[in-house]
Design a protein around this motif. Structure first.
Motif, short mmCIF file in Angstrom:
data_model
loop_
_atom_site.label_atom_id
_atom_site.label_comp_id
_atom_site.label_asym_id
_atom_site.label_seq_id
_atom_site.Cartn_x
_atom_site.Cartn_y
_atom_site.Cartn_z
N HIS A 138 -27.77 -42.06 -11.27
CA HIS A 138 -26.46 -42.66 -11.03
C HIS A 138 -25.67 -41.68 -10.17
CE1 HIS A 138 -22.77 -44.90 -11.85
NE2 HIS A 138 -22.18 -43.73 -11.98
N ILE A 139 -25.05 -42.20 -9.13
CA ILE A 139 -24.22 -41.35 -8.28
C ILE A 139 -22.85 -42.02 -8.15
CG2 ILE A 139 -25.08 -42.40 -6.15
CD1 ILE A 139 -24.75 -39.59 -4.85
N LYS A 140 -21.82 -41.22 -8.33
CA LYS A 140 -20.44 -41.69 -8.21
C LYS A 140 -19.76 -40.83 -7.15
CE LYS A 140 -16.15 -42.13 -10.82
NZ LYS A 140 -15.51 -41.83 -12.11
N VAL A 141 -19.25 -41.46 -6.12
CA VAL A 141 -18.58 -40.76 -5.02
C VAL A 141 -17.15 -41.28 -4.94
CG1 VAL A 141 -18.60 -40.26 -2.56
CG2 VAL A 141 -20.76 -40.61 -3.78
N GLN A 142 -16.21 -40.35 -4.96
CA GLN A 142 -14.81 -40.76 -4.83
C GLN A 142 -14.04 -39.73 -4.03
OE1 GLN A 142 -13.74 -41.28 -8.93
NE2 GLN A 142 -13.18 -39.15 -9.20
N ILE A 202 -18.33 -35.75 -6.09
CA ILE A 202 -19.57 -36.48 -6.30
C ILE A 202 -20.15 -36.10 -7.66
CG2 ILE A 202 -21.89 -36.92 -5.42
CD1 ILE A 202 -20.74 -35.98 -2.66
N ASP A 203 -20.38 -37.10 -8.50
CA ASP A 203 -21.03 -36.89 -9.79
C ASP A 203 -22.43 -37.49 -9.70
OD1 ASP A 203 -18.89 -35.73 -11.40
OD2 ASP A 203 -17.89 -37.66 -11.10
N LYS A 257 -26.08 -37.99 -11.88
CA LYS A 257 -26.75 -37.94 -13.19
C LYS A 257 -28.16 -38.51 -13.03
CE LYS A 257 -22.44 -38.55 -15.64
NZ LYS A 257 -21.63 -39.38 -16.52
N SER A 293 -27.04 -33.53 -15.22
CA SER A 293 -25.76 -33.98 -14.70
C SER A 293 -25.14 -32.85 -13.90
CB SER A 293 -24.85 -34.37 -15.86
OG SER A 293 -23.61 -34.81 -15.39
N LYS A 305 -21.84 -31.94 -10.86
CA LYS A 305 -20.71 -32.35 -10.03
C LYS A 305 -20.75 -31.53 -8.73
CE LYS A 305 -15.83 -33.29 -10.21
NZ LYS A 305 -15.68 -34.58 -10.82
#
Length: 80
Positions: free
Chosen positions: A42-46, A57-58, A60, A74, A76
């Motif tokens: 899972h990648i979260k970019v904000q 960028i997170d 996991k 995990s 960051k």
């Protein structure tokens, strides 16, 4: 398109230099994988709250193996 000239660029090593960059995200633990192995991620970019040009960028990942069990990682990343 309303653009008269087609514009393209790439980030491959053999392409002309641009200010765009390739990025590598390293894992903390090496994983021994074989054909058919699944790694879930899972990648979260904000945008950063203080500077919208920066990215937070997170990343996991979860890897399951009969030999090593389940490895969850995990991390960051801050792109400034």
């Amino acid at each position: 398109s309303k653009c008269h000239t087609r514009v393209m660029f790439g980030t491959a090593p053999w392409n002309e230099y641009t200010h765009w960059k390739q990025t590598v995200f390293y894992l903390d633990e090496s994983l021994m994988v074989s054909k058919g192995t699944q790694i879930r991620g899972h990648i979260k970019v904000q945008h950063n709250e203080k500077n919208p040009r920066d990215l937070d960028i997170d990343l996991k990942s979860t890897y399951k193996s009969n030999k090593t069990g389940t490895i969850t990682q995990s991390r960051k990343y801050l792109m400034r």
